[in-house]
Design a protein around this motif. Sequence first.
Motif, mmCIF file in Angstrom:
data_model
loop_
_atom_site.group_PDB
_atom_site.id
_atom_site.type_symbol
_atom_site.label_atom_id
_atom_site.label_comp_id
_atom_site.label_asym_id
_atom_site.label_seq_id
_atom_site.Cartn_x
_atom_site.Cartn_y
_atom_site.Cartn_z
ATOM 1 N N PRO A 151 52.314 39.061 32.996
ATOM 2 C CA PRO A 151 52.913 40.350 33.368
ATOM 3 C C PRO A 151 51.971 41.541 33.209
ATOM 4 O O PRO A 151 52.320 42.659 33.598
ATOM 5 C CB PRO A 151 54.105 40.463 32.423
ATOM 6 N N ALA A 152 50.799 41.318 32.656
ATOM 7 C CA ALA A 152 49.807 42.388 32.474
ATOM 8 C C ALA A 152 48.447 41.860 32.921
ATOM 9 O O ALA A 152 47.974 40.841 32.403
ATOM 10 C CB ALA A 152 49.757 42.831 31.013
ATOM 11 N N LEU A 153 47.854 42.550 33.894
ATOM 12 C CA LEU A 153 46.590 42.109 34.478
ATOM 13 C C LEU A 153 45.573 43.244 34.457
ATOM 14 O O LEU A 153 45.922 44.391 34.743
ATOM 15 C CB LEU A 153 46.804 41.686 35.937
ATOM 16 N N THR A 154 44.334 42.908 34.138
ATOM 17 C CA THR A 154 43.253 43.889 34.204
ATOM 18 C C THR A 154 42.123 43.342 35.064
ATOM 19 O O THR A 154 42.101 42.168 35.403
ATOM 20 C CB THR A 154 42.709 44.250 32.804
ATOM 21 N N MET A 155 41.192 44.219 35.389
ATOM 22 C CA MET A 155 40.037 43.838 36.193
ATOM 23 C C MET A 155 38.926 43.311 35.280
ATOM 24 O O MET A 155 38.563 43.972 34.299
ATOM 25 C CB MET A 155 39.525 45.055 36.972
ATOM 26 N N GLN A 156 38.387 42.148 35.616
ATOM 27 C CA GLN A 156 37.282 41.586 34.850
ATOM 28 C C GLN A 156 36.000 42.370 35.123
ATOM 29 O O GLN A 156 35.831 42.946 36.203
ATOM 30 C CB GLN A 156 37.057 40.124 35.234
ATOM 31 N N VAL A 157 35.119 42.366 34.149
ATOM 32 C CA VAL A 157 33.816 43.022 34.301
ATOM 33 C C VAL A 157 33.008 42.248 35.340
ATOM 34 O O VAL A 157 32.866 41.023 35.239
ATOM 35 C CB VAL A 157 33.070 43.076 32.956
ATOM 36 N N VAL A 158 32.499 42.954 36.331
ATOM 37 C CA VAL A 158 31.685 42.323 37.363
ATOM 38 C C VAL A 158 30.427 41.753 36.720
ATOM 39 O O VAL A 158 29.712 42.451 36.005
ATOM 40 C CB VAL A 158 31.327 43.337 38.472
ATOM 41 N N GLY A 159 30.174 40.465 36.944
ATOM 42 C CA GLY A 159 29.000 39.801 36.391
ATOM 43 C C GLY A 159 29.183 39.265 34.986
ATOM 44 O O GLY A 159 28.326 38.540 34.493
#
Length: 142
Positions: free
Chosen positions: A70-78
């Motif tokens: 229910p909670a999503l964040t953006m992963q660090v690119v690379g």
Amino acid sequence: MLRNLDPLLSPEMLYTLRAMGHGDEIVIADANFPGSSFGPDCIRADGSSASELLSAVLSVMPMDTFVPDPALTMQVVGDPAAIPEAVADFQGIIDAEADNPAQIQGLDRFTFYQRAATAFAIIQTGERRLYGNIILKKGVIA
């Protein structure tokens, strides 16, 4: 002003949160996020951080208990395993304040953007920390 409501929750935000149904998603985005170009309504909250708005939203909105994420964040690119400062802060807020705390899950950048484009709304904050974006899925009040 109303009693027992976080003053950061503007009339537009309260209307949006109330209009959302079970399973609808809302994005709380940082200042760099392209919120106005995605399609959902973009509510501006430039004077607030993403953490402040997350806390305010969780004070009135239940998180979904029928899904594992229910909670999503953006992963660090690379470096998808990295946990940015903002995301660690979000997890602490969810653990302390959500009615149904859940572990934040990560999505790669473009998958996060695709998900955000289908959200009910985006709240664009003045958050300056990188990766200060989170998607919340609304639950039900039993």
